[in-house]
Design an enzyme around this catalytic site. Structure first.
Site, PDB file in Angstrom:
ATOM      1  N   GLY A   1       0.831  -1.190   0.000  1.00  0.00           N
ATOM      2  CA  GLY A   1       0.000   0.000   0.000  1.00  0.00           C
ATOM      3  C   GLY A   1       0.865   1.239   0.000  1.00  0.00           C
ATOM      4  O   GLY A   1       2.099   1.176  -0.057  1.00  0.00           O
TER       5      GLY A   1
ATOM      6  N   ASP B   1      -2.104  10.722  13.389  1.00  0.00           N
ATOM      7  CA  ASP B   1      -2.683  10.195  12.143  1.00  0.00           C
ATOM      8  C   ASP B   1      -3.314   8.830  12.382  1.00  0.00           C
ATOM      9  O   ASP B   1      -3.130   7.907  11.604  1.00  0.00           O
ATOM     10  CB  ASP B   1      -1.603  10.108  11.063  1.00  0.00           C
ATOM     11  CG  ASP B   1      -2.186   9.902   9.669  1.00  0.00           C
ATOM     12  OD1 ASP B   1      -3.365  10.268   9.467  1.00  0.00           O
ATOM     13  OD2 ASP B   1      -1.494   9.383   8.790  1.00  0.00           O
TER      14      ASP B   1
END
Length: 585
Positions: free
Chosen positions: A335, A453
């Site tokens: 990813g 995050d």
């Protein structure tokens, strides 16, 4: 079925203070023991929880032996529970070991903390006539079980097997508490194995007990179920074997040659591929002169793990990374996030890794980057992805992590074919694990880390679907803030009394309404507009573990999408998001 009430082994009363029968600590302890007893599960044989706040908070854990059935586990816990408080009536810390389970509580937080001092030996009276031979086989068995528990079956932290000794078998098992990382479990069991030579050369059976791990052995079988043989030692080398009579030995010699040549050829092939990739890589990413050190001066070029900044950080060579990832092949790409792409790889020793190839915009120098990596590598917790090391060569900066076979949480949540596998119990387990990991970063780690995050794609899942937080050090390395101001419909539905409409349809059959509502309420409390009103992570973890206290009602969230009501004299941002603070607590 064995009677667990006859299997008491040992208990210990701590010295962290006393409490009275009418104190808040006593009330919290009673509630905690009830919670632990009602939550006996077979998942890794381990469960922990806490109840209360500040000085009256109680931490507790139960662990059942990894080879027993859930019914026996439940019987053992129910039998040991009253004795836990009877033997240590007013002490704030107590631990009790039975043959099939361990129970513990304390006013000090002990989750994910390794304790290796003063192991307790519980030994049989019967001795062997060959102590040196017995110890040699026993040590080999226990070392192989340590490898099995921490490497061959991720997340279990348990293994059992047997070895032949003289006319008998030596049966053994090892187990760590389920809150430990694999490396901490290995360290704990290693401490016990190191004690075998001083305590256990003669007794034909016994146990060594620590709060964080234990081992058991005997010449009589003691497992309640089939032996769990998770690891077997490699076969003896054919080079040292003698051919049977009447056999010329040519067949064995041929097999030996194959066993030598095939792995050697494969190793050479991988090295050649890595060298070719490295050559191509260098041609593609040529760097200007006087920018950093040339390859080979600061970092060695090798396919094995390299240690350059002391034992804290593992520095991998670029050649080994290229060979492991097949030159960053698209097939191996897992990813890509805001900090760069991630690739799966396998080192020559068989270790699976995930390589994060950082983007070029960190703006850090080599020494500053290495200092940050050294700090982050020291952070270890069951619910954090472990940083194995880094690679800095050419213009590349890469972080090497342990590989998580079940990928990230978002790939399960948003894939219709996988979503159904996440029933409510598993989701609640994941939520609790994430909270424990964040609590460690905020309060118990060597330095305070604010993630900035946190999202589903940054929650990775191991073989046992235990959550592990990733990218928790990126804010330190990049010095940036990756917060996102997203809004869903949670606040509006909560105000209307329709919060359960947020629930995923795939857990409609397995969900527990009160638990779902509690999770939504805690989430809304965390994003209230007033930062001072948001709960700390310690309080959040307590909220998840406390089933009786009333939670405060959430107020207006800090990130909230309102319907536009703009006059000609008003101005607002394009997406109409109000931001009170971009820095989490």
């Amino acid at each position: 079925m064995a009677d667990p009430t006859e299997k008491y082994l040992y208990h210990h009363c701590g010295e962290t203070g006393n409490f009275s029968d009418t104190s808040a600590y006593a009330t919290n302890l009673k509630q905690l023991l009830s919670l632990l007893s009602s939550n006996v599960t077979s998942r890794n044989g381990y469960r922990n929880n806490s109840v209360g706040l500040e000085s009256d908070r109680v931490y507790g854990a139960i662990m059942c032996r990894g080879d027993i059935e859930i019914q026996l586990c439940k019987l053992c816990v129910d039998s040991a529970m009253p004795n836990l408080t009877r033997l240590c009536p007013w002490q704030k810390e107590s631990l009790i070991w039975y043959e099939y389970c361990m129970l513990r509580y304390s006013n000090k937080m002990f989750f994910s903390v390794v304790q290796t001092s003063s192991p307790v030996p519980l030994l049989n009276a019967q001795n062997t006539s060959d102590p040196d031979g017995f110890y040699q086989v026993l040590e080999e068995l226990m070392r192989s079980l340590t490898i099995a528990a921490t490497r061959r079956y991720p997340g279990a932290l348990f293994a059992a097997d047997e070895r032949k000794f003289s006319d008998n078998q030596i049966y053994g098992l090892v187990q760590c508490t389920g809150d430990l990382s694999s490396s901490d479990c290995s360290f704990c069991l290693g401490a016990l194995v190191g004690q075998l030579s001083t305590c256990c050369k003669r007794p034909t059976g016994g146990s060594l007990i620590l709060p964080s791990c234990y081992l058991k052995y005997d010449i009589r079988p003691f497992s309640e179920s089939r032996t769990v043989a998770l690891y077997s030692p490699p076969p003896p080398s054919l080079m040292n074997s003698t051919p049977p009579k009447g056999d010329s030995g040519k067949g064995e010699v041929g097999k030996t040659i194959k066993l030598i040549l095939i792995p050697t050829a494969l190793t050479i092939g991988v090295l050649l591929i890595g060298a070719l990739c490295c050559f191509i890589h260098r041609q593609k990413f040529k760097r200007p002169k006087k920018q950093g050190a040339p390859v080979g001066t600061r970092f060695k070029s090798s396919t094995s793990h390299e240690f350059q900044n002391g034992p804290e950080v593992n520095c991998f060579s670029l050649t080994s990374i290229l060979a492991a990832t097949d030159c960053f092949s698209a097939v191996n790409k897992l990813g890509e996030g805001g900090f760069g792409p991630v690739y799966q790889g396998t080192l020559l020793d068989g270790l699976e890794i995930a390589v994060k190839r950082l983007s070029k915009n960190s703006g850090q120098g080599l020494e500053e980057f290495m200092n940050e990596v050294t700090v982050i590598a020291k952070l270890q917790h069951k619910n954090l992805v472990r940083l194995l090391g880094c690679c800095i060569q050419e213009e590349e900066k890469m972080l090497v992590y342990e590989y998580m076979p079940n990928k990230s949480l978002d790939k399960h949540l948003f894939d219709p074919s996988k979503r159904a596998n996440l029933d409510w119990n598993l989701r609640y387990h994941i939520i609790e694990g994430i909270a424990q990991g964040i609590l460690y970063l905020h309060k118990y780690s060597r330095l305070r880390i604010i993630h900035r995050d946190l999202k589903a794609s940054n929650i990775l899942l191991d073989d046992s679907m235990n959550p592990k937080i990733s990218d928790f050090g990126m804010a330190r390395i990049f010095g940036g803030n990756q917060t996102e101001a997203n809004t869903g419909r949670a606040w509006e539905l909560w105000k209307e009394g329709k919060a359960l409409e947020l629930m995923d349809e795939s857990i409609r059959e397995s969900h527990v309404p009160l638990e779902v509502l509690k999770c939504i309420q805690i989430g809304l409390l965390c994003i209230q507009e007033d930062p001072a009103a948001r709960p700390t992570m310690s309080l959040i973890v307590s909220m998840f573990g406390n089933y009786s206290s009333t939670l405060p009602l959430p107020k207006h969230p800090g990130f909230f999408l309102r319907r536009p009501s703009i006059t000609s004299k008003q101005s607002c941002s394009v997406n109409e998001v109000t931001i009170t603070s971009t820095m989490p607590r």
